[in-house]
Design an enzyme around this catalytic site. Structure first.
Site, PDB file in Angstrom:
ATOM      1  N   HIS A  57      39.219  39.118  47.685  1.00  0.00           N
ATOM      2  CA  HIS A  57      38.412  38.904  46.653  1.00  0.00           C
ATOM      3  C   HIS A  57      37.286  37.858  47.049  1.00  0.00           C
ATOM      4  O   HIS A  57      37.778  36.700  46.681  1.00  0.00           O
ATOM      5  CB  HIS A  57      38.726  38.934  45.158  1.00  0.00           C
ATOM      6  CG  HIS A  57      37.433  38.933  44.214  1.00  0.00           C
ATOM      7  ND1 HIS A  57      37.665  40.081  43.412  1.00  0.00           N
ATOM      8  CD2 HIS A  57      36.553  38.412  43.919  1.00  0.00           C
ATOM      9  CE1 HIS A  57      36.577  39.878  42.498  1.00  0.00           C
ATOM     10  NE2 HIS A  57      36.045  38.570  42.711  1.00  0.00           N
ATOM     11  N   HIS A  59      32.916  36.202  47.352  1.00  0.00           N
ATOM     12  CA  HIS A  59      31.358  36.339  47.225  1.00  0.00           C
ATOM     13  C   HIS A  59      30.685  35.669  48.346  1.00  0.00           C
ATOM     14  O   HIS A  59      30.198  34.506  48.100  1.00  0.00           O
ATOM     15  CB  HIS A  59      31.058  35.828  45.814  1.00  0.00           C
ATOM     16  CG  HIS A  59      31.503  36.682  44.743  1.00  0.00           C
ATOM     17  ND1 HIS A  59      30.748  37.691  44.215  1.00  0.00           N
ATOM     18  CD2 HIS A  59      32.667  36.467  44.163  1.00  0.00           C
ATOM     19  CE1 HIS A  59      31.703  38.092  43.265  1.00  0.00           C
ATOM     20  NE2 HIS A  59      32.935  37.490  43.010  1.00  0.00           N
ATOM     21  N   GLN A 152      26.168  42.585  39.491  1.00  0.00           N
ATOM     22  CA  GLN A 152      26.644  41.285  38.643  1.00  0.00           C
ATOM     23  C   GLN A 152      26.007  40.998  37.379  1.00  0.00           C
ATOM     24  O   GLN A 152      26.588  40.618  36.425  1.00  0.00           O
ATOM     25  CB  GLN A 152      25.939  39.960  39.482  1.00  0.00           C
ATOM     26  CG  GLN A 152      25.943  38.649  38.838  1.00  0.00           C
ATOM     27  CD  GLN A 152      27.336  38.104  38.783  1.00  0.00           C
ATOM     28  OE1 GLN A 152      27.882  37.546  39.739  1.00  0.00           O
ATOM     29  NE2 GLN A 152      27.924  37.877  37.694  1.00  0.00           N
ATOM     30  N   HIS A 210      35.299  43.774  38.912  1.00  0.00           N
ATOM     31  CA  HIS A 210      35.504  42.491  38.050  1.00  0.00           C
ATOM     32  C   HIS A 210      35.827  43.145  36.921  1.00  0.00           C
ATOM     33  O   HIS A 210      35.064  43.941  36.126  1.00  0.00           O
ATOM     34  CB  HIS A 210      34.361  41.735  38.041  1.00  0.00           C
ATOM     35  CG  HIS A 210      34.150  40.925  39.418  1.00  0.00           C
ATOM     36  ND1 HIS A 210      33.785  41.402  40.191  1.00  0.00           N
ATOM     37  CD2 HIS A 210      34.046  39.570  39.339  1.00  0.00           C
ATOM     38  CE1 HIS A 210      33.400  40.518  41.329  1.00  0.00           C
ATOM     39  NE2 HIS A 210      33.597  39.235  40.800  1.00  0.00           N
ATOM     40  N   GLU A 213      37.421  39.948  33.025  1.00  0.00           N
ATOM     41  CA  GLU A 213      37.429  38.462  33.412  1.00  0.00           C
ATOM     42  C   GLU A 213      37.011  37.705  32.294  1.00  0.00           C
ATOM     43  O   GLU A 213      35.893  37.199  32.058  1.00  0.00           O
ATOM     44  CB  GLU A 213      36.607  38.088  34.495  1.00  0.00           C
ATOM     45  CG  GLU A 213      36.797  36.579  35.132  1.00  0.00           C
ATOM     46  CD  GLU A 213      35.715  36.250  36.259  1.00  0.00           C
ATOM     47  OE1 GLU A 213      35.024  36.965  36.669  1.00  0.00           O
ATOM     48  OE2 GLU A 213      35.740  35.090  36.619  1.00  0.00           O
ATOM     49  N   ASP A 309      37.723  34.297  45.632  1.00  0.00           N
ATOM     50  CA  ASP A 309      36.419  34.489  44.795  1.00  0.00           C
ATOM     51  C   ASP A 309      35.337  33.424  45.245  1.00  0.00           C
ATOM     52  O   ASP A 309      34.457  34.149  45.450  1.00  0.00           O
ATOM     53  CB  ASP A 309      36.950  34.128  43.361  1.00  0.00           C
ATOM     54  CG  ASP A 309      36.009  34.718  42.359  1.00  0.00           C
ATOM     55  OD1 ASP A 309      35.322  35.636  42.946  1.00  0.00           O
ATOM     56  OD2 ASP A 309      36.114  34.768  41.120  1.00  0.00           O
ATOM     57  N   TRP A 315      29.884  28.705  40.831  1.00  0.00           N
ATOM     58  CA  TRP A 315      30.962  28.985  40.091  1.00  0.00           C
ATOM     59  C   TRP A 315      32.156  27.873  40.302  1.00  0.00           C
ATOM     60  O   TRP A 315      33.051  27.577  39.631  1.00  0.00           O
ATOM     61  CB  TRP A 315      31.830  30.306  39.932  1.00  0.00           C
ATOM     62  CG  TRP A 315      30.438  31.303  39.420  1.00  0.00           C
ATOM     63  CD1 TRP A 315      30.571  31.706  38.382  1.00  0.00           C
ATOM     64  CD2 TRP A 315      29.638  32.099  40.218  1.00  0.00           C
ATOM     65  NE1 TRP A 315      29.530  32.791  38.125  1.00  0.00           N
ATOM     66  CE2 TRP A 315      28.933  32.846  39.277  1.00  0.00           C
ATOM     67  CE3 TRP A 315      29.414  32.116  41.539  1.00  0.00           C
ATOM     68  CZ2 TRP A 315      28.160  34.082  39.698  1.00  0.00           C
ATOM     69  CZ3 TRP A 315      28.374  33.117  41.942  1.00  0.00           C
ATOM     70  CH2 TRP A 315      27.783  33.709  41.108  1.00  0.00           C
TER      71      TRP A 315
HETATM   72 FE   FE2 Z   1      34.348  37.466  41.695  1.00  0.00          FE
END
Ligand code: FE2
Length: 426
Positions: A57, A59, A152, A210, A213, A309, A315
């Site tokens: 996982h 991005h 997203q 996702h 979360e 991630d 993030w």
């Molecule tokens: Fe993610």
């Protein structure tokens, strides 16, 4: 005649003194005392040889963008999404490619052999998709990159997201993504799961959403994801990523949910670094940890893999493409402290994640791909404890990255002059 023979390796299952013979990109021998000629030899010196790390996982369209166009001051998931929305129109395809390739260099040096990356499709230009499809092609010889079409901003919440998602799949994106907890209502979240699973079923694709979360114990889209998986006969092809709301759910409800997840053959991917950083932000004290119920999911028979991630993006400001950092955090947050549990955390960033991604020929056995990493550690628990130097990374029987060992020189009276951090095992 082998292309490469690795001598005196210790394997994750504890076997030691093993020689590994590779030819034509495949492991052809794995035994003690191989003693066969080879074009190249690598002395493992008793250190750990593992199959490569697998990140299930990530991005890659956002990685290494830290600070563009500004920092995430609150540090929250929602400010991260807002910030990402500001960056998207500013970046070019070439920039995304350059950042992603730079990240792949780092990942390979850290012993990662495969990455499942979500790619945001909520951008009518589909710049991220175009960029990462190009990157997937460019890195194919040294890294397996699997792409997930990730809406997203919500596949229903964003009016053009569904169209873009279908276009991304037509362009060759591998997996169907989703974000049901970000849709406007619980009902729309559930509807998004149904629609996206149907698209995947029609196209014969895997699903990785996702899912939940959130700290909200009523965020229960995992239930719909499990049910849709069963209804559409997609057992073994569907992954729920994050699942943080399960940390806060009522135990009675979970006692019903986990058996449904088992029946549907769902896989689970917590992202320990990001979950511990982003969850519990509305809490004062006590403050929730936010990582899903790793032990309970694993004990029920669900395949659990740890993902990273984010690395240096809107993030998460930290990260270094080290799946052992991820395992280290997952171990602590999940209190997985027995010897058996710690060794399992190594599986969560190797074999389990490979199973989740559906990688073929992965593993350390005759007939598997000759993809390996040599670590300056003696066993998987020590690897997590030290997060040691990746002495060599092997792909298709060729050494593609090397890092000198970490050996301190000491000048202490009456003490050894060299110190190997991997010499403290019990
Ligand atoms: Fe993610």
């Amino acid at each position: 005649m082998f292309d490469l023979v690795i001598t005196n390796a210790t394997l994750p299952d504890g076997r030691s003194g093993i020689d590994i013979g590779c030819r034509d990109g495949v492991i052809r021998a794995l035994e003690t005392g191989l003693n066969a000629p080879s074009h190249k030899a690598l002395d493992a010196a008793g250190y750990l040889v593992s199959p490569p790390f697998v990140d299930p996982h990530f991005h890659m369209d956002a990685t290494l963008s830290l600070g563009r166009p500004r920092m995430n001051d609150s540090g929250t998931l929602l400010e991260g999404i807002t910030l990402w929305g500001e960056l998207k129109p500013l970046q070019t395809v070439d920039e995304i490619i350059a950042r992603a390739l730079r990240f792949c260099d780092l990942a390979v040096a850290q012993g990662i052999g495969a990455i499942r990356s979500h790619v945001d499709v909520c951008d009518d230009s589909l710049k991220g998709v175009e960029a990462l499809i190009e990157v997937r092609k460019q890195v194919a010889d040294y890294l397996d990159l699997q792409l997930v079409a990730f809406p997203q901003d919500g596949v229903l919440r964003d009016p053009s997201a569904m169209d873009n998602l279908l276009r991304a799949l037509d362009m060759g994106v591998d997996v169907v993504g989703g974000i049901p907890h970000f849709e406007r209502t619980m009902e729309q979240g559930a509807q998004s799961v149904r629609m996206l699973c149907e698209i995947a079923a029609e196209r014969g694709l895997m699903v990785d959403m996702h899912c939940d979360e959130s700290d909200d114990p009523h965020s229960r889209h995992i239930e719909t994801l499990a049910h849709e998986t069963l209804r559409l006969g997609m057992q073994g092809r569907v992954t729920g990523s994050h699942l943080t709301s399960m940390h806060s759910m009522d135990n009675y409800y979970v006692s019903k949910l986990i058996p449904l997840m088992v029946e549907s053959g769902l896989h689970a991917v917590p992202n320990p670094l990001i979950n511990i950083m982003l969850q519990g932000r509305h809490d004062t004290y006590p403050k929730r940890r936010g990582q899903t119920r790793v032990r309970e999911l694993r004990d029920a028979g669900i395949t659990v893999g740890f993902g990273s991630d984010c690395v240096m993006d809107p993030w998460y400001s930290l990260g270094r493409a080290d799946m052992l950092d991820v395992a280290h955090m997952g171990l602590h947050v999940g209190q997985l402290s027995s010897r058996q549990d710690m060794a399992w955390c190594f599986d969560a960033v190797t074999v389990n994640s490979a199973r989740i991604m559906g990688l073929q020929g992965y593993g350390l056995a005759v007939g598997c791909k000759a993809d390996m990493v040599l670590l300056q550690a003696k066993d998987p628990i020590e690897a997590i404890r030290l997060r040691p130097t990746r002495l060599a990374v092997i792909r298709a029987g060729k050494i593609i990255a090397r890092t000198p060992p970490n050996l301190a020189s000491l000048a202490l009276p009456g003490r050894p002059d060299r110190l190997d951090p991997a010499s403290f095992a019990p």
